[in-house]
Every structure is written in structure tokens, then in C-alpha cells.
Design an enzyme around this catalytic site. Structure first.
Site, short mmCIF file in Angstrom:
data_model
loop_
_atom_site.label_atom_id
_atom_site.label_comp_id
_atom_site.label_asym_id
_atom_site.label_seq_id
_atom_site.Cartn_x
_atom_site.Cartn_y
_atom_site.Cartn_z
CG ASP A 25 12.87 56.58 49.17
OD1 ASP A 25 12.59 56.98 50.05
OD2 ASP A 25 13.93 55.72 48.50
CE LYS A 87 10.99 61.41 53.62
NZ LYS A 87 12.22 60.94 53.57
CD GLU A 187 14.40 57.91 54.18
OE1 GLU A 187 15.33 58.42 54.50
OE2 GLU A 187 13.28 59.05 54.23
CG ASP A 209 20.19 59.97 51.84
OD1 ASP A 209 21.31 59.98 50.58
OD2 ASP A 209 19.41 58.95 52.56
#
Ligand code: AMP
Length: 628
Positions: A25, A87, A187, A209
């Protein structure tokens, strides 16, 4: 992107062989690595027992980069060489980074590397791909040390909304870190896999999330074995940090601290707020003790009720995107079967309660919300590395729309039909249309309709250097290959000369789910009309070919091999075809072609004899026999 469950025969390993595989992850704030051991998926800790690796890299002169907690400790001391949140830069141009409002305090170099901004550090300019590779490399070392061997492959998770450029950048980072990427996995899909939701026959699931700084909601649908992301939404600037700020502000009011307090004081207040927030996840109230600037101490308490009042507006802010995704997917909350919680902030009982109320379902919370994505990735990696028996299921992507090629007459020839599982490779042979043709234009299209103009154009390229031959003699092999991440490579090769050419395209780039839906709907709506148009175009193309061939034959041999009345008869048939060729009557064209075939039969036979005669001139029959 859609995911299909199928078993992959022949992928399983020999009975005693276990291929080391891991799920990664690669997060904005934290990253994790997980693996399946003795049938159990678990995240791997570092030497100090930390499972989370802060996604932060610190660069110093003449030293290896520091990654994780060691780098985090440098954030205030050496901010320009301590890179966090990389990211957010992956697969993004400098313009995108600036316009998305991401405030990253780095020294960006104006030169871009593969469309991404470079960051100036003491060890030189570093690209987001290189920085991500440093994080991945740390996780690779951790896994290989723990597992006692080299990793065969990894599954890396990416947000569902990542486009092809962002996915490619992630793969490039993995390659740079010396990792073999078995596949990238969305994800939310990984979270669903961790809870085994892929094992049920069908269902619609919401993956909620809420992390430290970002919020994402995804609606996944598992139907007839196909797992697809129906809709996603979120807020890239909403997360646990906002909850901390809301509490800190309340404390300031209670303790009479001015808004313009010193930065270090605010930082300390935020830490206290965060501790209180986390305490309240398991306690009814949280004690507060604040050092005031004048040296005195303020003591107080944050009750659960008060806390809920403070955070309800923030939770509410996540509900709007949930509503939007449902609307985009054409669903209501009644359609949701399961709700999965991901991200540290979903530990807050109030969040679970409110989201459970909204979706009318008790959310899945049993797996650590920080680890659930890595665990799902590890389960996939284990299967892809071949550690499961043949009948075990594998999640695979399917291509949502057919991939085809333009052929004569503006028609589409489908090479890979929609819903084919990927990776896949298919090829088809084509031939030259004209005498002496030395180039061929390849037009790659996507869609279900019969005409190029009704499909989506993906790419065009040319195959040049075909040796001149008569029409129909060239053999051009066109191959379509879609890899596990949806990247399409198209190559064309002329078989006799070996000349070839190729292109790589991203079929899903910029393609929205609703666009896919529209294209599918239209293909059904216009199916009949499309078939009729196709038939007509095919007849027109055939007519063209016949006309060209006949004209060439008449020019070459008409005078010598035909009597006048024969010549006239053929010419009349040719004129008749020319008359109907551009019209809309496919049958009329077909009949005219058949008529030509009839009246030219004798002429064709004479031409054949003449050419054999010509070829045999000067040879004895035996010469041919010996050559065989
Ligand atoms: P993530 O980005 O998923 O690692 O989430 C980190 C966020 O989760 C931070 O805002 C943390 O404060 C929050 N968090 C972690 N543990 C808890 C907890 N027990 N209760 C509430 N929030 C938590």
C-alpha cells in the site's frame, strides 16, 4: 475499471514451492507491506515493531536516503531535502500540481521529467518516480529480510481514480526499486478483497476511506463475477487533521488562548487535540492539560457529547460525496450490500455510526483500517505468484469496450471483444488492397459500433516499407496486446519482408464510466442499422476491388484475349456496377458484382492459360517436376 473473477489454470506452483510475494500500500502519508504466511495475510513490521512506514524521504550529501520515521524527524530541520506526500505528484505536471492547490514547500525545477516536476535536493534533482522508488525499496528490503529471500513479485495498490499516467509512474517507480509488479490493484478493491467480498456471487459495496488528510468513497459492484468501480468521489483536503483542528480551536476558546498564538504553541495544541480524539475512540471523555504562555496550566475535559458536536459537521462533509457517488452510479442506499471502512479516522465510533446510518448497514471494521488495503493486496499477490491451487479465484480486469481496427470503407474489425479478461494478446492478418501498395495506415479504435465514425479513435500509425506486390499478396499481421494494467500495444508486421511498426496506447485514458455506458447503449440501439450499413459498406469495398482488378485486366489483356462482343458485354456489366456502386442498395451492388463474375469467367480462364503458357515458355515439363 472492471475486475473479473476467473480461475487461472496452470498458474499454480509445484506443491512444495512457495513463491515469495507481497502486497504494498503505497500511501500519501504512510506505506505498508504485507504478505501471506501460513495462509494468513499480515503486514510486516520494521526492527522497532512499526508496521507503518511514513511515506517521507530525506536526502543528505554522501549518504543513502533515509525513509520513514528517520526522515520524518528531519522534516523541521531540513525541510527542503525532506520530501513528503510525493504520491500527490505522481504522473502530474507542474501545472496540475499548482492548480490542484496542493501546497508542497519544495524547490521545484522548471524542467519536467516525463511530464512530472523534479525536486531540487542536495543529492541532485529527484523525480517523484525516484522518490517513490526509495520508499518502495525500503519496503522491499523489509519484506525480503523478514521472509528470508527475494520477492517473486508484488501487487501495489493505487487510488481508483488514478489515471494511466499516474499508474504508469507507479509501475516505473517499482521497476526502479527492482520490484516485479504482478499488477496494480485499486485501493477500494483491495479493501473489499481483504474482507473476502469477492467470494460472494454478487453485490454492491461502498468503500469509505477516511485517512489523515484525504477522503475517498468508492462504489464497487460485483456482478456475475465482474468486480468494477462504478463511481468514486472524495475530498483530497479532508481527513483526521481537520478533526484535530476543530478540537484545537475549541480548546483555544475554552482556555482563552488568542487566535494569533505562536506556531509552536499551535503545533502542541494540535498534538493534544489528536491525542484527545484518539482517546475518545475508546473512552467516554478525554482529559486536557494545556500550558499557557504565562506559565500557568489550564485543565479541562472533552466529553464525547462535546466531541460529537464538534466533529459532526466534518462527518457531514463526507456524506455529500457519498450521495454523489450513489447518484453517479444510479443507485440508492438501499442498493448497498456491504460497507467497508478504511483509514485511521474510521476508528472514530461516531464516524462508523453516522456512515452506518447513512448506508443503513453496519460497516466492516474488524480488520485494522490502516492495514486493510495492504492485506487485500497481499492476498492478490499470493494468488498471482502461484501459491494457490488451480481452483482458487483470481481477480482480473476486463476491458470495458471492444478494441478494433479500421478496415476499408470506414468499417471496424473487432480484434479484442469487450469483457475479454486481461492480460490478452490477439492478432489478425490483413492484406494489401492495391497493387504496389508500400504503406498501410493502422487506425486503432474502441467501441461497439460497426463504423469508425461512431467509435472512439485511440491511435493511428503507419507501417511503411512494404515491398511492392500485387493486391492481396502482402501478409500483414496486426497484433493487439493489453497488459494486466490495461496498457494496449499494437504492432503491425509484414511477414515476407519483416518490416514492422508499433504503438502503445491507453484505452481507458480519459474515458468516464458514463461514457462507456453511453457507447454500449448506442451499440444496442443502432444494432440493426449498423448491420445494414456494414453490409452496404462491405459490398462497396468489394465493388471497388472488382472494378480496379477488372480495369487492370482489360487494360493488360482485353485487346488480345477478347472478341469485340465479349469486350462489350463485360464493359456493360462494369458500367452497371459503377452506376449502383455509390448508391444505398447493397443487393443491387451484390447482383452487379455477381453479373461481372459471370461474364468474366471465360476471360479469367484465358488469362490464366496465357500466363501459364508464358511462364512455361522455354522450359520442358520435366523442369517443373524436378523442381518440386
Ligand atoms: P491514515 O492516513 O489512514 O494513517 O490515518 C491517520 C489518521 O487516523 C490520523 O488523523 C489519526 O489521528 C487518525 N486515527 C488513528 N487512530 C485513531 C483513533 N484511535 N481514533 C481516531 N482517529 C484515529
Amino acid at each position: 475499471m472492471a475486475l473479473l473473477q476467473i480461475s487461472e489454470p496452470g498458474q499454480s506452483a509445484a506443491p512444495h514451492q512457495h513463491n515469495l510475494a507481497a502486497g504494498i500500500d503505497l500511501g500519501t502519508t504512510n506505506s505498508l507491506v504485507a504478505t501471506v504466511r501460513s495462509g494468513l495475510a499480515e503486514t510486516l513490521p520494521d526492527n522497532e515493531g512499526h508496521h507503518l512506514l511514513p511515506s517521507i524521504v530525506h536526502y543528505a550529501k554522501d549518504a543513502a536516503p533515509q525513509v520513514g520515521y528517520a526522515a520524518k524527524a528531519q522534516a523541521n530541520i531540513d525541510p527542503l531535502n525532506t520530501i513528503a506526500s510525493v504520491k500527490r505528484l505522481m504522473g502530474r505536471g507542474l501545472k496540475d500540481v499548482k492548480t490542484t492547490g496542493t501546497r508542497l514547500p519544495y524547490d521545484f525545477v522548471e524542467n519536467e521529467d516525463q511530464g512530472m516536476p523534479m525536486i531540487r535536493t542536495v543529492v541532485g534533482d529527484r523525480s517523484p518516480v525516484q522518490i517513490s522508488a526509495d520508499i518502495l525499496n525500503t519496503l522491499k528490503q523489509r519484506a525480503e529480510k523478514t521472509l528470508g529471500g527475494e520477492l517473486t513479485g508484488v501487487v501495489i495498490t493505487v487510488p481508483a481514480y488514478f489515471d494511466e499516467a499516474q499508474r504508469q509512474a507507479t509501475k516505473d517507480a517499482a521497476t526502479l526499486a527492482g520490484l516485479n509488479v504482478l499488477r496494480l490493484l485499486n485501493e477500494p478493491t483491495a479493501a473489499a478483497v481483504a474482507y473476502g467480498l469477492d467470494k460472494s456471487a454478487e453485490g454492491v459495496h461502498a468503500i469509505y476511506d477516511l485517512g489523515g488528510g484525504t477522503f475517498d468513497i468508492s462504489i464497487l459492484r460485483l456482478q456475475r463475477g465482474v468486480f468494477e468501480v462504478m463511481a468514486t468521489a472524495g475530498n483530497s483536503a479532508l481527513g483526521g487533521d481537520d478533526f484535530d483542528r476543530a478540537i484545537a480551536q475549541w480548546i483555544m476558546q475554552q482556555a482563552g488562548i488568542a487566535d494569533d498564538a505562536e506556531h509552536s504553541h499551535i503545533r502542541e495544541l494540535l498534538d493534544i487535540a489528536r491525542t484527545a480524539k484518539e482517546t475518545l475512540s475508546t473512552n467516554e471523555s478525554a482529559p486536557l492539560e494545556i500550558r499557557l504562555e504565562e506559565g500557568s496550566v489550564w485543565q479541562g475535559e472533552l466529553s464525547n457529547d462535546q466531541f460529537n458536536q464538534l466533529i459532526d459537521p466534518l462527518i457531514q462533509k463526507t456524506i455529500a460525496p457519498c450521495r454523489r457517488t450513489l447518484r453517479d452510479a444510479g443507485l440508492s442506499t438501499d442498493d448497498i450490500n456491504e460497507v467497508v471502512m478504511v483509514g485511521g479516522s474510521t476508528r472514530m465510533p461516531r464516524v462508523r455510526e453516522k456512515i452506518g446510518d447513512f448506508f443503513k448497514r453496519t460497516p466492516h471494521v474488524d480488520i485494522d483500517p490502516d492495514k486493510v488495503v495492504a492485506i487485500g493486496a497481499a492476498i492478490q499477490a499470493d494468488i498471482l505468484a502461484g501459491n494457490k491451487p488451480d481452483d482458487d479465484m483470481l481477480l482480473l480486469d476486463v476491458i470495458p469496450l471492444s478494441l478494433g481496427i479500421e478496415t476499408m470503407g470506414g468499417l471496424v474489425e473487432k480484434i479484442i471483444p469487450r469483457n475479454t479478461t486481461i492480460p490478452v494478446a490477439r492478432g489478425q492478418d490483413f492484406t494489401t488492397f492495391k497493387d504496389g501498395q508500400t504503406a498501410m495506415a493502422i487506425h486503432v479504435v474502441q467501441g461497439e459500433r460497426e463504423l469508425v465514425m461512431d467509435c472512439r479513435s485511440l491511435a493511428r500509425f503507419e507501417l511503411r516499407g512494404i515491398p511492392p506486390m500485387v493486391a492481396g499478396a502482402g501478409r500483414i499481421r496486426v497484433s493487439y496486446q493489453v497488459d494486466a494494467d490495461g496498457l494496449l500495444s499494437v504492432s503491425a508486421k509484414e511477414e515476407t519482408s519483416g518490416v514492422h511498426s508499433q504503438i502503445t496506447v491507453k484505452p481507458s485514458y480519459g474515458l468516464q464510466d458514463n461514457e462507456i455506458e453511453r457507447m454500449l447503449k448506442e451499440s444496442l440501439e443502432y444494432a440493426e442499422e449498423d448491420v445494414a450499413t456494414r453490409t452496404l459498406r462491405e459490398q462497396q469495398v468489394e465493388a471497388d476491388r472488382v472494378i480496379n482488378a477488372l480495369r487492370a485486366a482489360l487494360k493488360a489483356d482485353g485487346q488480345v484475349l477478347l472478341k469485340q462482343h465479349e469486350f462489350l458485354e463485360i464493359n456493360t456489366a462494369l458500367e452497371d456496377l459503377l452506376k449502383v456502386e455509390q448508391g444505398n442498395d447493397a443487393d443491387a451492388i451484390k447482383n452487379a458484382i455477381e453479373r461481372i463474375n459471370d461474364v468474366t469467367q471465360e476471360f479469367a480462364a484465358r488469362r490464366m492459360d496465357a500466363s501459364i503458357h508464358q511462364a512455361m515458355k522455354g522450359h520442358r515439363l520435366n523442369d517443373f517436376a524436378e523442381n518440386e
